[in-house]
Design a protein around this motif. Structure first.
Motif, PDB file in Angstrom:
ATOM      1  N   MET A   1      30.136 123.860   4.916  1.00 29.84           N
ATOM      2  CA  MET A   1      31.155 124.132   5.910  1.00 29.84           C
ATOM      3  C   MET A   1      31.195 122.965   6.884  1.00 29.84           C
ATOM      4  N   PRO A   2      32.373 122.395   7.148  1.00 26.40           N
ATOM      5  CA  PRO A   2      32.460 121.249   8.039  1.00 26.40           C
ATOM      6  C   PRO A   2      32.182 121.655   9.486  1.00 26.40           C
ATOM      7  N   THR A   3      31.620 120.716  10.242  1.00 23.52           N
ATOM      8  CA  THR A   3      31.348 120.946  11.650  1.00 23.52           C
ATOM      9  C   THR A   3      32.650 120.818  12.431  1.00 23.52           C
ATOM     10  N   LEU A   4      32.878 121.756  13.335  1.00 29.26           N
ATOM     11  CA  LEU A   4      34.087 121.740  14.147  1.00 29.26           C
ATOM     12  C   LEU A   4      33.846 120.984  15.445  1.00 29.26           C
ATOM     13  N   THR A   5      34.855 120.284  15.897  1.00 24.30           N
ATOM     14  CA  THR A   5      34.764 119.645  17.204  1.00 24.30           C
ATOM     15  C   THR A   5      34.892 120.727  18.263  1.00 24.30           C
ATOM     16  N   ALA A   6      34.523 120.399  19.494  1.00 20.52           N
ATOM     17  CA  ALA A   6      34.629 121.374  20.581  1.00 20.52           C
ATOM     18  C   ALA A   6      36.077 121.822  20.751  1.00 20.52           C
ATOM     19  N   ALA A   7      37.013 120.886  20.652  1.00 19.66           N
ATOM     20  CA  ALA A   7      38.429 121.232  20.798  1.00 19.66           C
ATOM     21  C   ALA A   7      38.871 122.180  19.684  1.00 19.66           C
ATOM     22  N   ALA A   8      38.414 121.938  18.462  1.00 17.26           N
ATOM     23  CA  ALA A   8      38.776 122.799  17.339  1.00 17.26           C
ATOM     24  C   ALA A   8      38.174 124.189  17.505  1.00 17.26           C
ATOM     25  N   ARG A   9      36.934 124.262  18.013  1.00 22.73           N
ATOM     26  CA  ARG A   9      36.306 125.559  18.264  1.00 22.73           C
ATOM     27  C   ARG A   9      37.082 126.340  19.324  1.00 22.73           C
ATOM     28  N   ARG A  10      37.480 125.640  20.403  1.00 25.07           N
ATOM     29  CA  ARG A  10      38.252 126.307  21.455  1.00 25.07           C
ATOM     30  C   ARG A  10      39.580 126.824  20.913  1.00 25.07           C
ATOM     31  N   GLU A  11      40.215 126.014  20.063  1.00 26.19           N
ATOM     32  CA  GLU A  11      41.492 126.434  19.476  1.00 26.19           C
ATOM     33  C   GLU A  11      41.304 127.666  18.596  1.00 26.19           C
ATOM     34  N   ARG A  12      40.257 127.682  17.798  1.00 26.65           N
ATOM     35  CA  ARG A  12      39.982 128.833  16.940  1.00 26.65           C
ATOM     36  C   ARG A  12      39.705 130.070  17.793  1.00 26.65           C
ATOM     37  N   GLU A  13      38.902 129.901  18.867  1.00 25.73           N
ATOM     38  CA  GLU A  13      38.609 131.025  19.757  1.00 25.73           C
ATOM     39  C   GLU A  13      39.868 131.529  20.447  1.00 25.73           C
ATOM     40  N   ARG A  14      40.731 130.604  20.871  1.00 21.34           N
ATOM     41  CA  ARG A  14      41.955 130.978  21.568  1.00 21.34           C
ATOM     42  C   ARG A  14      42.836 131.856  20.670  1.00 21.34           C
ATOM     43  N   ASP A  15      42.850 131.572  19.395  1.00 16.44           N
ATOM     44  CA  ASP A  15      43.645 132.364  18.463  1.00 16.44           C
ATOM     45  C   ASP A  15      43.108 133.785  18.327  1.00 16.44           C
ATOM     46  N   SER A  16      41.850 133.983  18.684  1.00 17.24           N
ATOM     47  CA  SER A  16      41.260 135.307  18.502  1.00 17.24           C
ATOM     48  C   SER A  16      40.926 135.992  19.829  1.00 17.24           C
ATOM     49  N   TYR A  17      41.480 135.528  20.953  1.00 20.27           N
ATOM     50  CA  TYR A  17      41.208 136.193  22.227  1.00 20.27           C
ATOM     51  C   TYR A  17      41.699 137.635  22.170  1.00 20.27           C
ATOM     52  N   ASN A  18      40.836 138.529  22.624  1.00 22.60           N
ATOM     53  CA  ASN A  18      41.177 139.942  22.653  1.00 22.60           C
ATOM     54  C   ASN A  18      40.476 140.551  23.861  1.00 22.60           C
ATOM     55  N   ALA A  19      41.215 140.769  24.934  1.00 22.96           N
ATOM     56  CA  ALA A  19      40.642 141.244  26.191  1.00 22.96           C
ATOM     57  C   ALA A  19      40.016 142.626  26.085  1.00 22.96           C
ATOM     58  N   TYR A  20      40.313 143.370  25.017  1.00 24.88           N
ATOM     59  CA  TYR A  20      39.684 144.675  24.838  1.00 24.88           C
ATOM     60  C   TYR A  20      38.205 144.551  24.471  1.00 24.88           C
ATOM     61  N   LEU A  21      37.789 143.394  23.987  1.00 22.02           N
ATOM     62  CA  LEU A  21      36.400 143.189  23.586  1.00 22.02           C
ATOM     63  C   LEU A  21      35.606 142.601  24.738  1.00 22.02           C
ATOM     64  N   ALA A  22      34.498 143.216  25.087  1.00 17.32           N
ATOM     65  CA  ALA A  22      33.691 142.789  26.234  1.00 17.32           C
ATOM     66  C   ALA A  22      33.190 141.359  26.089  1.00 17.32           C
ATOM     67  N   GLU A  23      32.949 140.910  24.858  1.00 18.78           N
ATOM     68  CA  GLU A  23      32.420 139.559  24.667  1.00 18.78           C
ATOM     69  C   GLU A  23      33.499 138.476  24.705  1.00 18.78           C
ATOM     70  N   CYS A  24      34.752 138.866  24.806  1.00 21.10           N
ATOM     71  CA  CYS A  24      35.852 137.900  24.845  1.00 21.10           C
ATOM     72  C   CYS A  24      35.948 137.274  26.236  1.00 21.10           C
TER      73      CYS A  24
END
Length: 144
Positions: A1-24
Protein backbone atom coordinates in the motif's frame (compact mmCIF):
# COMPACT_ATOMS: atom_id res chain seq x y z
CA UNK A 1 0.00 0.00 0.00
CA UNK A 2 1.51 3.36 -0.98
CA UNK A 3 2.26 5.92 1.71
CA UNK A 4 -0.06 8.91 1.64
CA UNK A 5 1.13 12.47 1.97
CA UNK A 6 -0.33 14.55 4.79
CA UNK A 7 -2.42 16.49 2.26
CA UNK A 8 -3.76 13.26 0.76
CA UNK A 9 -4.62 11.92 4.23
CA UNK A 10 -6.48 15.13 5.07
CA UNK A 11 -8.38 14.93 1.79
CA UNK A 12 -9.36 11.32 2.45
CA UNK A 13 -10.46 12.22 6.00
CA UNK A 14 -12.43 15.22 4.74
CA UNK A 15 -14.41 12.95 2.44
CA UNK A 16 -15.44 10.85 5.43
CA UNK A 17 -16.27 13.56 8.00
CA UNK A 18 -19.33 12.55 9.97
CA UNK A 19 -20.22 14.74 12.96
CA UNK A 20 -22.41 11.98 14.40
CA UNK A 21 -19.25 10.01 15.24
CA UNK A 22 -17.47 11.10 18.42
CA UNK A 23 -14.04 10.40 16.92
CA UNK A 24 -14.67 12.68 13.93
CA UNK A 25 -12.89 16.07 14.09
CA UNK A 26 -16.08 17.80 12.96
CA UNK A 27 -17.84 16.39 16.05
CA UNK A 28 -15.43 18.29 18.30
CA UNK A 29 -15.57 21.42 16.15
CA UNK A 30 -19.35 21.40 16.39
CA UNK A 31 -19.09 21.27 20.17
CA UNK A 32 -16.68 24.21 20.19
CA UNK A 33 -18.61 26.50 17.86
CA UNK A 34 -21.92 25.78 19.58
CA UNK A 35 -20.61 27.10 22.89
CA UNK A 36 -22.68 29.98 24.23
CA UNK A 37 -19.53 32.10 24.52
CA UNK A 38 -18.52 31.51 20.90
CA UNK A 39 -22.07 32.34 19.78
CA UNK A 40 -22.09 35.58 21.77
CA UNK A 41 -18.55 36.55 20.72
CA UNK A 42 -19.37 35.99 17.05
CA UNK A 43 -22.47 38.16 17.40
CA UNK A 44 -20.53 40.90 19.21
CA UNK A 45 -17.69 40.86 16.68
CA UNK A 46 -20.08 40.96 13.72
CA UNK A 47 -20.23 44.75 14.14
CA UNK A 48 -16.48 45.02 13.61
CA UNK A 49 -13.21 44.71 15.50
CA UNK A 50 -13.38 45.07 19.27
CA UNK A 51 -10.86 45.33 22.05
CA UNK A 52 -10.77 42.72 24.78
CA UNK A 53 -12.28 45.19 27.27
CA UNK A 54 -15.09 46.04 24.82
CA UNK A 55 -15.90 42.34 24.47
CA UNK A 56 -15.89 41.98 28.24
CA UNK A 57 -18.39 44.85 28.54
CA UNK A 58 -20.53 43.54 25.67
CA UNK A 59 -20.86 40.15 27.41
CA UNK A 60 -20.83 41.02 31.12
CA UNK A 61 -21.65 37.46 32.23
CA UNK A 62 -18.43 35.98 30.81
CA UNK A 63 -15.48 35.60 33.18
CA UNK A 64 -12.03 36.77 32.11
CA UNK A 65 -10.87 33.15 32.03
CA UNK A 66 -13.69 32.02 29.73
CA UNK A 67 -13.35 35.08 27.52
CA UNK A 68 -9.64 34.46 27.09
CA UNK A 69 -10.06 30.71 26.52
CA UNK A 70 -12.88 31.23 24.01
CA UNK A 71 -10.97 33.86 22.06
CA UNK A 72 -7.85 31.66 21.96
CA UNK A 73 -9.87 28.69 20.71
CA UNK A 74 -11.58 30.86 18.11
CA UNK A 75 -8.21 32.22 16.99
CA UNK A 76 -6.76 28.71 16.76
CA UNK A 77 -9.76 27.58 14.69
CA UNK A 78 -9.31 30.54 12.35
CA UNK A 79 -12.52 32.33 13.33
CA UNK A 80 -10.88 35.48 14.71
CA UNK A 81 -7.61 37.28 14.28
CA UNK A 82 -5.87 38.93 17.22
CA UNK A 83 -3.95 42.14 16.57
CA UNK A 84 -1.58 43.54 19.18
CA UNK A 85 -0.66 47.22 18.91
CA UNK A 86 2.34 48.44 20.86
CA UNK A 87 1.09 51.24 23.09
CA UNK A 88 0.87 52.04 26.77
CA UNK A 89 -1.10 50.05 27.72
CA UNK A 90 -0.84 47.44 24.99
CA UNK A 91 -3.89 47.42 22.73
CA UNK A 92 -5.33 44.06 21.67
CA UNK A 93 -8.09 43.93 19.07
CA UNK A 94 -10.11 40.95 17.86
CA UNK A 95 -11.71 40.76 14.46
CA UNK A 96 -13.61 38.08 12.58
CA UNK A 97 -11.82 36.33 9.74
CA UNK A 98 -13.64 35.40 6.54
CA UNK A 99 -14.19 31.95 8.06
CA UNK A 100 -15.63 33.46 11.24
CA UNK A 101 -17.76 35.82 9.18
CA UNK A 102 -19.23 32.86 7.31
CA UNK A 103 -20.50 31.51 10.66
CA UNK A 104 -21.94 34.77 12.02
CA UNK A 105 -25.28 34.58 10.21
CA UNK A 106 -26.07 31.12 11.55
CA UNK A 107 -24.99 31.84 15.10
CA UNK A 108 -26.75 35.21 15.20
CA UNK A 109 -29.94 33.46 14.10
CA UNK A 110 -29.52 30.96 16.94
CA UNK A 111 -29.01 33.82 19.43
CA UNK A 112 -32.02 35.72 18.04
CA UNK A 113 -34.15 32.56 18.14
CA UNK A 114 -33.26 32.00 21.80
CA UNK A 115 -34.12 35.59 22.70
CA UNK A 116 -37.44 35.60 20.83
CA UNK A 117 -38.62 32.14 21.97
CA UNK A 118 -37.63 32.25 25.63
CA UNK A 119 -41.25 32.73 26.76
CA UNK A 120 -42.26 29.63 24.77
CA UNK A 121 -39.45 27.63 26.37
CA UNK A 122 -40.45 28.80 29.86
CA UNK A 123 -44.04 27.74 29.18
CA UNK A 124 -42.94 24.33 27.89
CA UNK A 125 -40.75 23.87 30.97
CA UNK A 126 -43.64 24.77 33.30
CA UNK A 127 -45.93 22.27 31.54
CA UNK A 128 -43.28 19.55 31.62
CA UNK A 129 -42.46 20.16 35.29
CA UNK A 130 -46.14 20.06 36.29
CA UNK A 131 -46.62 16.76 34.38
CA UNK A 132 -43.44 15.31 35.87
CA UNK A 133 -44.52 16.30 39.38
CA UNK A 134 -47.91 14.61 38.89
CA UNK A 135 -46.59 11.38 37.31
CA UNK A 136 -45.22 9.65 40.43
CA UNK A 137 -48.58 10.11 42.17
CA UNK A 138 -50.48 8.76 39.16
CA UNK A 139 -48.10 5.79 38.93
CA UNK A 140 -48.56 4.97 42.63
CA UNK A 141 -52.36 5.18 42.32
CA UNK A 142 -52.38 2.71 39.41
CA UNK A 143 -50.34 0.17 41.38
CA UNK A 144 -52.39 0.57 44.56
Amino acid sequence: MPTLTAAARRERERDSYNAYLAECPSHNLLAQISSKWVTLLLAALSAGPLRYSDLSRAIPSVSQKMLTQSLRTMERDGLVVRTVTAAVPVRVDYELTALGGSLVGLMTQVKDWAESHMDNVYEARREYDSRAAAEPVATLNKRG
